[in-house]
Design an enzyme around this catalytic site. Structure first.
Site, PDB file in Angstrom:
ATOM      1  N   ASP A 117      -2.540  84.339  -9.925  1.00  0.00           N
ATOM      2  CA  ASP A 117      -4.429  82.967  -9.527  1.00  0.00           C
ATOM      3  C   ASP A 117      -5.213  83.270  -8.651  1.00  0.00           C
ATOM      4  O   ASP A 117      -5.593  83.981  -7.793  1.00  0.00           O
ATOM      5  CB  ASP A 117      -3.322  81.840  -9.819  1.00  0.00           C
ATOM      6  CG  ASP A 117      -2.278  81.852  -8.187  1.00  0.00           C
ATOM      7  OD1 ASP A 117      -2.466  82.272  -7.077  1.00  0.00           O
ATOM      8  OD2 ASP A 117      -1.260  81.002  -8.405  1.00  0.00           O
ATOM      9  N   ASP A 152       3.366  79.290 -16.416  1.00  0.00           N
ATOM     10  CA  ASP A 152       4.122  79.907 -15.561  1.00  0.00           C
ATOM     11  C   ASP A 152       5.319  78.966 -14.741  1.00  0.00           C
ATOM     12  O   ASP A 152       4.165  77.604 -14.751  1.00  0.00           O
ATOM     13  CB  ASP A 152       3.622  81.023 -14.275  1.00  0.00           C
ATOM     14  CG  ASP A 152       2.322  80.009 -13.913  1.00  0.00           C
ATOM     15  OD1 ASP A 152       2.809  80.123 -12.514  1.00  0.00           O
ATOM     16  OD2 ASP A 152       1.456  79.112 -14.393  1.00  0.00           O
TER      17      ASP A 152
END
Length: 376
Positions: free
Chosen positions: A92, A271
């Protein structure tokens, strides 16, 4: 990166496909164990590969930027070589962590100025330098810098935030396209759809990112305080617009039921820290419900943790033994529970894929959601 959409459930938007990266293929729908600092807490790479059967893991740009730092990661040849994981990695952008630093960050058009939670040192993340950082980390799939607004944000704040996120996206994309990977394999850049819980903002964001024609797209800013039904509604709004021939990644979600509901609405990738975090606190997920392994009821239960699982820990260790480890504060308890929960999440999405291919996903999903809500 390449995505092949293979099957779509005839009674829902659920999809099964294959993502191909230079570090291997990923069968979707897929769950990605979270390795924030380059390590999935308490889990060896061998266990991730062989017992949990993870196909891709996630790393966090903010934390890796601070520790071990970019100099170490560059010298190591990227995160794959640093942590010994030879399958795909996604990172990310660090935006969620930075914007969670209440009182320690300042948002500007240039980027986000923040202070490290480790030593208070001052840093800035910009749309451009988070691309550079993720180039150095070397993830196969990297994210655009965005602002993750809370689920309770008012409309004006959400609109202002989204507009800035979209301006940042243009800058990040431009910089990504003008730079090259560092380690001899390709990287893919995912834009992120924001817009809080407002339909028109989500539509605007989805239309804008879809126009960028990237290899995949992320949906951010959900499961951050809004009711689950609102989250599902926003997923439906976004997925009506995002292209069907590209993978969709729902960031930071969630419970096993959340996964199945989102798969039914056309999400491919997930996730969440929940399987490992809950596992460390004694909570186990199973296909028949959840178990609190600290409860007295497991004291004399010498049956395997999960007879339906082929994971090593589920066959070798009993409920009574795991309870003993937890009440004794043994570190092995947290490791066993984390491995079990991750293996269950990966098995759950594998089962979902099998039922999508078989064409009976909706029927199976409805039955499974009922089971998942039971407390054993």
């Amino acid at each position: 990166m390449k995505f092949d959409l293979q099957y779509t459930d005839p009674n829902s938007k659920a999809r099964a496909g294959v993502i191909t990266t230079d570090h291997g293929t990923i069968e979707t729908p897929i769950f990605m164990p979270v390795g924030t600092l380059g390590s999935v807490k308490g889990v060896h790479t061998r266990e991730l590969r062989d017992d949990i059967k993870a196909q891709i893991i996630l790393g966090n740009t903010y934390h890796l930027y601070l520790r071990p730092g970019l100099d170490v990661l560059r010298k190591a040849g990227g995160l794959h070589k640093f942590n010994g994981w030879d399958r795909p990695i996604l990172t990310d952008s660090g935006g969620f962590q930075v914007f969670s630093l209440s009182g320690q960050r300042k948002l500007t058009e240039e980027g986000c100025i923040f202070r490290s939670h480790i030593d208070g040192s001052k840093h800035i993340f910009t749309p451009e330098n988070v691309v550079d950082t993720q180039r150095i980390i070397g993830a196969d799939i990297i994210m655009a810098l965005d602002e993750c607004t809370p689920g309770t944000a008012d409309y004006n704040y959400a609109k202002k935030s989204l507009d800035m996120t979209l301006r940042w996206l243009d800058r990040g994309l431009k910089h990504f396209d003008e730079t090259e990977p560092l380690y001899g394999y390709s990287q893919t850049f995912f834009p992120i759809v924001q817009g809080c819980t407002y339909k028109d903002l989500r539509e605007k964001a989805a239309e804008t990112v879809a126009s960028k024609n990237r290899e995949g797209y992320a949906i951010g800013g959900l499961a951050v305080g809004e009711p689950a039904e609102v989250m599902y509604e926003m997923i439906e709004v976004v997925n009506k617009i995002l292209p069907t021939d590209k993978p969709r990644y729902l960031m930071g979600v969630g419970t096993p039921t959340n996964l199945l509901e989102a798969i039914e609405r056309g999400v491919d990738m997930f996730d969440c820290v929940m399987p490992t975090r809950n596992g460390r606190n004694g909570w186990l997920f199973t296909a028949n419900g959840t178990m609190n392994m600290k409860n007295q009821k497991w004291k004399d239960d010498f049956t395997p943790l999960d007879p339906e699982s082929d994971c090593f820990v589920d066959q070798v260790y009993t409920k009574a033994y795991l309870r003993h480890l937890f009440v004794s504060d043994e570190l092995l308890a947290m490791q066993i529970a984390s491995i079990h929960n991750l293996a269950f999440y990966l098995r759950l999405v594998k089962m979902a894929r099998q039922h999508i291919i078989a064409g009976d996903f909706s029927t199976w999903k409805a039955e499974m959601v009922k089971k998942l809500s039971v407390r054993l």
